[in-house]
Motif scaffolding. Structure first.
Motif, PDB file in Angstrom:
ATOM      1  N   LEU A 163     -25.759  47.589 -20.427  1.00 54.24           N
ATOM      2  CA  LEU A 163     -24.439  47.257 -19.855  1.00 54.24           C
ATOM      3  C   LEU A 163     -24.435  46.300 -18.861  1.00 54.24           C
ATOM      4  CD1 LEU A 163     -22.965  50.878 -19.831  1.00 54.24           C
ATOM      5  CD2 LEU A 163     -22.301  49.116 -21.332  1.00 54.24           C
ATOM      6  N   GLY A 164     -25.538  46.360 -17.822  1.00 52.81           N
ATOM      7  CA  GLY A 164     -25.565  45.443 -16.874  1.00 52.81           C
ATOM      8  C   GLY A 164     -25.817  43.922 -17.456  1.00 52.81           C
ATOM      9  N   LEU A 165     -26.697  43.751 -18.398  1.00 53.91           N
ATOM     10  CA  LEU A 165     -26.820  42.646 -19.069  1.00 53.91           C
ATOM     11  C   LEU A 165     -25.772  42.198 -19.720  1.00 53.91           C
ATOM     12  CD1 LEU A 165     -30.366  43.111 -20.979  1.00 53.91           C
ATOM     13  CD2 LEU A 165     -29.993  41.621 -18.966  1.00 53.91           C
ATOM     14  N   ARG A 166     -24.875  42.986 -20.449  1.00 52.36           N
ATOM     15  CA  ARG A 166     -23.702  42.426 -20.914  1.00 52.36           C
ATOM     16  C   ARG A 166     -22.546  42.195 -19.968  1.00 52.36           C
ATOM     17  NH1 ARG A 166     -22.175  44.175 -26.834  1.00 52.36           N
ATOM     18  NH2 ARG A 166     -23.964  43.423 -27.818  1.00 52.36           N
ATOM     19  N   THR A 167     -22.681  42.630 -18.802  1.00 55.20           N
ATOM     20  CA  THR A 167     -21.911  42.059 -17.586  1.00 55.20           C
ATOM     21  C   THR A 167     -22.393  40.818 -17.201  1.00 55.20           C
ATOM     22  OG1 THR A 167     -21.107  44.520 -17.345  1.00 55.20           O
ATOM     23  CG2 THR A 167     -20.838  42.954 -15.772  1.00 55.20           C
ATOM     24  N   MET A 168     -23.786  40.966 -16.974  1.00 61.12           N
ATOM     25  CA  MET A 168     -24.286  39.804 -16.049  1.00 61.12           C
ATOM     26  C   MET A 168     -24.443  38.374 -16.632  1.00 61.12           C
ATOM     27  SD  MET A 168     -27.568  41.252 -13.910  1.00 61.12           S
ATOM     28  CE  MET A 168     -28.167  39.769 -13.298  1.00 61.12           C
ATOM     29  N   VAL A 169     -24.370  38.229 -18.018  1.00 57.57           N
ATOM     30  CA  VAL A 169     -24.435  37.197 -19.041  1.00 57.57           C
ATOM     31  C   VAL A 169     -23.336  36.556 -18.786  1.00 57.57           C
ATOM     32  CG1 VAL A 169     -23.741  38.243 -21.174  1.00 57.57           C
ATOM     33  CG2 VAL A 169     -25.437  36.449 -21.174  1.00 57.57           C
ATOM     34  N   LYS A 170     -22.116  37.181 -18.323  1.00 56.68           N
ATOM     35  CA  LYS A 170     -21.144  36.298 -17.996  1.00 56.68           C
ATOM     36  C   LYS A 170     -20.880  35.343 -17.136  1.00 56.68           C
ATOM     37  CE  LYS A 170     -17.004  38.214 -18.970  1.00 56.68           C
ATOM     38  NZ  LYS A 170     -15.939  39.157 -18.904  1.00 56.68           N
ATOM     39  N   THR A 171     -22.004  35.576 -16.078  1.00 55.84           N
ATOM     40  CA  THR A 171     -21.775  34.765 -15.144  1.00 55.84           C
ATOM     41  C   THR A 171     -23.221  33.962 -14.725  1.00 55.84           C
ATOM     42  OG1 THR A 171     -22.008  36.330 -13.424  1.00 55.84           O
ATOM     43  CG2 THR A 171     -19.746  35.692 -13.912  1.00 55.84           C
ATOM     44  N   ALA A 172     -24.154  34.629 -15.378  1.00 62.82           N
ATOM     45  CA  ALA A 172     -25.626  34.382 -14.957  1.00 62.82           C
ATOM     46  C   ALA A 172     -25.848  32.867 -15.417  1.00 62.82           C
ATOM     47  CB  ALA A 172     -26.767  35.338 -15.462  1.00 62.82           C
ATOM     48  N   THR A 173     -26.391  32.145 -14.557  1.00 62.97           N
ATOM     49  CA  THR A 173     -26.830  30.665 -14.788  1.00 62.97           C
ATOM     50  C   THR A 173     -28.152  30.535 -15.154  1.00 62.97           C
ATOM     51  OG1 THR A 173     -27.061  29.943 -12.752  1.00 62.97           O
ATOM     52  CG2 THR A 173     -25.040  29.482 -13.813  1.00 62.97           C
ATOM     53  N   ASP A 174     -29.078  31.702 -14.595  1.00 59.50           N
ATOM     54  CA  ASP A 174     -30.381  31.703 -14.879  1.00 59.50           C
ATOM     55  C   ASP A 174     -31.066  32.452 -15.923  1.00 59.50           C
ATOM     56  OD1 ASP A 174     -33.325  31.740 -14.451  1.00 59.50           O
ATOM     57  OD2 ASP A 174     -33.247  32.516 -12.267  1.00 59.50           O
ATOM     58  N   LYS A 175     -31.282  32.128 -17.038  1.00 61.92           N
ATOM     59  CA  LYS A 175     -31.656  33.051 -18.334  1.00 61.92           C
ATOM     60  C   LYS A 175     -32.949  33.748 -18.010  1.00 61.92           C
ATOM     61  CE  LYS A 175     -27.820  32.182 -19.947  1.00 61.92           C
ATOM     62  NZ  LYS A 175     -26.561  32.674 -19.867  1.00 61.92           N
ATOM     63  N   GLY A 176     -33.711  33.002 -17.079  1.00 61.93           N
ATOM     64  CA  GLY A 176     -35.021  33.646 -17.052  1.00 61.93           C
ATOM     65  C   GLY A 176     -34.792  34.953 -16.068  1.00 61.93           C
ATOM     66  N   LYS A 177     -33.882  35.072 -15.183  1.00 65.31           N
ATOM     67  CA  LYS A 177     -33.715  36.037 -14.432  1.00 65.31           C
ATOM     68  C   LYS A 177     -33.357  37.392 -15.407  1.00 65.31           C
ATOM     69  CE  LYS A 177     -30.484  37.859 -10.798  1.00 65.31           C
ATOM     70  NZ  LYS A 177     -29.409  37.400  -9.863  1.00 65.31           N
ATOM     71  N   LEU A 178     -32.288  37.059 -16.415  1.00 67.20           N
ATOM     72  CA  LEU A 178     -32.018  37.993 -17.410  1.00 67.20           C
ATOM     73  C   LEU A 178     -33.046  38.512 -18.166  1.00 67.20           C
ATOM     74  CD1 LEU A 178     -28.670  36.624 -18.420  1.00 67.20           C
ATOM     75  CD2 LEU A 178     -28.921  38.360 -17.020  1.00 67.20           C
ATOM     76  N   SER A 179     -33.938  37.610 -18.615  1.00 65.10           N
ATOM     77  CA  SER A 179     -35.160  37.584 -19.409  1.00 65.10           C
ATOM     78  C   SER A 179     -36.276  38.768 -18.553  1.00 65.10           C
ATOM     79  CB  SER A 179     -36.113  36.593 -19.888  1.00 65.10           C
ATOM     80  OG  SER A 179     -35.308  35.896 -20.524  1.00 65.10           O
ATOM     81  N   GLY A 180     -36.250  38.524 -17.404  1.00 61.94           N
ATOM     82  CA  GLY A 180     -37.082  39.044 -16.231  1.00 61.94           C
ATOM     83  C   GLY A 180     -36.766  40.666 -16.220  1.00 61.94           C
ATOM     84  N   ILE A 181     -35.398  40.986 -16.212  1.00 63.28           N
ATOM     85  CA  ILE A 181     -34.902  42.317 -16.152  1.00 63.28           C
ATOM     86  C   ILE A 181     -35.071  43.091 -17.313  1.00 63.28           C
ATOM     87  CG2 ILE A 181     -32.591  43.432 -16.313  1.00 63.28           C
ATOM     88  CD1 ILE A 181     -31.195  41.305 -14.575  1.00 63.28           C
ATOM     89  N   ILE A 182     -34.960  42.276 -18.530  1.00 64.52           N
ATOM     90  CA  ILE A 182     -35.517  42.910 -19.783  1.00 64.52           C
ATOM     91  C   ILE A 182     -36.877  43.300 -19.638  1.00 64.52           C
ATOM     92  CG2 ILE A 182     -35.939  42.519 -22.154  1.00 64.52           C
ATOM     93  CD1 ILE A 182     -33.362  40.788 -22.192  1.00 64.52           C
ATOM     94  N   HIS A 183     -37.973  42.497 -19.390  1.00 63.72           N
ATOM     95  CA  HIS A 183     -39.392  42.669 -19.187  1.00 63.72           C
ATOM     96  C   HIS A 183     -39.620  43.786 -18.187  1.00 63.72           C
ATOM     97  CE1 HIS A 183     -43.603  41.679 -19.118  1.00 63.72           C
ATOM     98  NE2 HIS A 183     -43.644  41.993 -17.809  1.00 63.72           N
ATOM     99  N   THR A 184     -39.207  43.945 -17.052  1.00 60.92           N
ATOM    100  CA  THR A 184     -39.303  44.838 -16.187  1.00 60.92           C
ATOM    101  C   THR A 184     -38.809  46.099 -16.717  1.00 60.92           C
ATOM    102  OG1 THR A 184     -39.195  43.342 -14.374  1.00 60.92           O
ATOM    103  CG2 THR A 184     -38.772  45.611 -13.713  1.00 60.92           C
ATOM    104  N   SER A 185     -37.655  46.105 -17.253  1.00 63.76           N
ATOM    105  CA  SER A 185     -37.046  47.368 -17.776  1.00 63.76           C
ATOM    106  C   SER A 185     -38.032  48.004 -18.860  1.00 63.76           C
ATOM    107  CB  SER A 185     -35.575  47.381 -18.522  1.00 63.76           C
ATOM    108  OG  SER A 185     -34.862  47.015 -17.567  1.00 63.76           O
ATOM    109  N   LEU A 186     -38.421  47.151 -19.672  1.00 69.72           N
ATOM    110  CA  LEU A 186     -39.525  47.537 -20.732  1.00 69.72           C
ATOM    111  C   LEU A 186     -40.838  48.170 -20.208  1.00 69.72           C
ATOM    112  CD1 LEU A 186     -38.574  44.981 -23.603  1.00 69.72           C
ATOM    113  CD2 LEU A 186     -38.145  47.424 -23.600  1.00 69.72           C
ATOM    114  N   SER A 187     -41.092  47.603 -19.026  1.00 72.94           N
ATOM    115  CA  SER A 187     -42.578  47.896 -18.533  1.00 72.94           C
ATOM    116  C   SER A 187     -42.537  49.342 -18.195  1.00 72.94           C
ATOM    117  CB  SER A 187     -43.088  46.932 -17.224  1.00 72.94           C
ATOM    118  OG  SER A 187     -42.047  47.387 -16.200  1.00 72.94           O
ATOM    119  N   ILE A 188     -41.589  50.118 -17.996  1.00 68.50           N
ATOM    120  CA  ILE A 188     -41.411  51.493 -17.465  1.00 68.50           C
ATOM    121  C   ILE A 188     -42.059  52.472 -18.849  1.00 68.50           C
ATOM    122  CG2 ILE A 188     -39.799  51.404 -15.817  1.00 68.50           C
ATOM    123  CD1 ILE A 188     -38.209  52.950 -17.563  1.00 68.50           C
TER     124      ILE A 188
END
Length: 190
Positions: A163-188
């Motif tokens: 849900l956070g990604l689906r909200t953030m993608v509307k305004t995020a200009t740094d796609k690397g930041k979004l990819s980092g969120i995915i990577h960190t989330s999967l690391s758990i």
């Protein structure tokens, strides 16, 4: 004598999805729908009902399309962690579509004001959480995901990330930041 419909229902409904998705329910007027859908006002009323009924049909169609996409993703014969990654990344890849998610946008705009929208959004979220829960269980059974992790808690956490990604993608200009969120989330998952 009944008049022949000069349009394909799902095609014009897809146009309604696009307009509601771009503008939201409140900012979308009936005249805007007439112009964008390319059909007469009377045809909208006769085929779909009033603006709210059209909006609900648009939400239902969008949700059905999204569920089909997610089912196809899950049916792939790939490692579970990779499927969850693709699930998250699907939020970022919206070529030819408005950014974000029509369901999420609608829940934010109308969830507290419209019980019918709230129910549809809640049901959609529950389906996604169940999908994530089942993926986590499969991953634990195959040894990809550590067995001591609570699959219900993880499904809630991953739903929040999605849900956070689906909200953030509307305004995020740094796609690397979004990819980092995915990577960190999967690391758990271990």
């Amino acid at each position: 004598m009944a008049r022949y419909k000069e349009f394909e229902v799902n095609e014009v409904l897809d146009k309604a999805i696009q307009l509601f998705w771009m503008q939201g329910y409140e900012k979308t007027s009936m005249q805007g729908l007439v112009d964008f859908m390319g059909i007469h006002r009377r045809s909208i009323y006769d085929t779909f009902g009033d603006k709210h009924a059209l909006f609900m049909k648009a939400l239902q169609r969008y949700e059905a399309i999204q569920n089909k996409k997610m089912r196809l993703l899950v049916e792939k014969q790939e490692p579970v962690k990779e499927l969850i990654r693709q699930f998250f990344e699907s939020s970022l890849e919206k070529e030819g579509e408005p950014q974000g998610c029509f369901i999420v946008n609608s829940g934010v705009e109308l969830g507290l004001l419209d019980p019918e929208v709230s129910s549809l959004v809640e049901d959609s979220y529950s389906k996604m959480e169940k999908l994530l829960y089942n993926l986590i269980l499969i991953g634990q059974q195959t040894g990809e995901i550590e067995a001591h992790l609570d699959p219900e808690a993880l499904s809630h956490f991953f739903m929040n990330v999605w849900l956070g990604l689906r909200t953030m993608v509307k305004t995020a200009t740094d796609k690397g930041k979004l990819s980092g969120i995915i990577h960190t989330s999967l690391s758990i998952l271990g």
